[in-house]
Design an enzyme around this catalytic site. Structure first.
Site, PDB file in Angstrom:
ATOM      1  N   ASP A  65       0.883  -1.420   0.321  1.00  0.00           N
ATOM      2  CA  ASP A  65      -0.079   0.082  -0.236  1.00  0.00           C
ATOM      3  C   ASP A  65       1.184   1.299  -0.140  1.00  0.00           C
ATOM      4  OD1 ASP A  65      -2.063  -1.359   0.110  1.00  0.00           O
ATOM      5  OD2 ASP A  65      -2.527  -0.591   1.966  1.00  0.00           O
ATOM      6  N   TYR A  67       1.708   4.704   1.734  1.00  0.00           N
ATOM      7  CA  TYR A  67       2.229   4.885   3.094  1.00  0.00           C
ATOM      8  C   TYR A  67       0.815   5.759   3.337  1.00  0.00           C
ATOM      9  CZ  TYR A  67       7.001   4.580   3.253  1.00  0.00           C
ATOM     10  OH  TYR A  67       8.330   3.852   3.477  1.00  0.00           O
ATOM     11  N   PHE A  78       7.859   2.699  -0.916  1.00  0.00           N
ATOM     12  CA  PHE A  78       9.000   3.334   0.512  1.00  0.00           C
ATOM     13  C   PHE A  78       9.594   3.957   0.444  1.00  0.00           C
ATOM     14  CE2 PHE A  78       9.292  -1.612  -0.912  1.00  0.00           C
ATOM     15  CZ  PHE A  78       9.163  -1.984   0.871  1.00  0.00           C
TER      16      PHE A  78
END
Length: 220
Positions: A65, A67, A78
């Site tokens: 997903d 953030y 990331f």
């Protein structure tokens, strides 16, 4: 359906944009942005494709997903923009990078510098409600990102796929190992990082493989 996505990916995925599931997905996403706080900002949803055109892909990192906290997500798995504190998983990625390649931990968590070198930073789900991890799962994004992987598998060889955690590894079931380098390890989250993410040496293995395939390594 007219989708604002990088031109080479638009060619590859044109059929996908006409499918019923994708029309329903877009209707759902538009309504979510209208009625709730959703990340990343709308113009950033397809940044993974913007920064890494189809013909440039050398490495694929699969996330789950975006953030879901304010100011973090910007369309690359990331990654966070300059000035945003590193989430724990990103912090652990940089620690492994330091230990693997003796690279100092950077001051910026913006991984677009990787994407511009051919690293597709692809989340399985490209949007999420603020503060609600997994809230846009099973709405169609996974079908779309499976199609992205299939296009790569069908049209390109000698790609490095970094599959961190059980979710990414399951999504990578369609990737043939013999034509690519598929590296698997636990996820870099604090819950699993000591179960084998630390010490996996995926960054050095990636560059060794790319160089062996007469490609330029990534400047991590």
């Amino acid at each position: 359906m007219e989708v604002k996505i990088e031109s080479s990916w638009k060619v590859q995925l044109a059929d996908e944009f006409e499918k019923d599931y994708f029309h329903k997905l877009i209707a759902f996403v538009k309504e979510e942005y209208r009625t709730a706080t959703v990340y990343p900002p709308g113009p950033d949803i397809f940044n993974a494709f913007k920064y890494c055109p189809f013909d440039n892909v050398k490495v694929v990192i699969l996330g789950q997903d975006p953030y879901h906290e304010l100011g973090q997500a910007h369309g690359l798995c990331f990654s966070v923009r300059d000035g945003v504190p590193f989430p724990p998983s990103l912090d652990n990625i940089f620690k492994e990078l330091r230990d693997d390649l003796r690279i100092e931990i950077p001051t910026s968590g913006d991984l677009s510098r990787w994407a511009r070198q051919g690293v597709l930073l692809l989340n399985a789900t490209l949007t999420v409600r603020a503060g609600q991890a997994g809230s846009h799962q099973n709405k169609g994004w996974e079908t779309f990102t499976d199609a992205v992987i299939r296009r790569l598998v069908e049209n390109k060889k000698h790609i490095v796929y970094l599959l961190w955690g059980a979710y990414a590894q399951k999504k990578g079931d369609i990737i043939p190992d013999r034509q690519n380098l598929v590296l698997r390890s636990p996820h870099p989250s604090p819950l699993s990082v000591y179960r084998g993410f630390f010490g996996n040496k995926h960054f050095s293995q990636t560059n060794d493989y790319l160089i062996a395939c007469r490609k330029k390594g990534i400047e991590w």
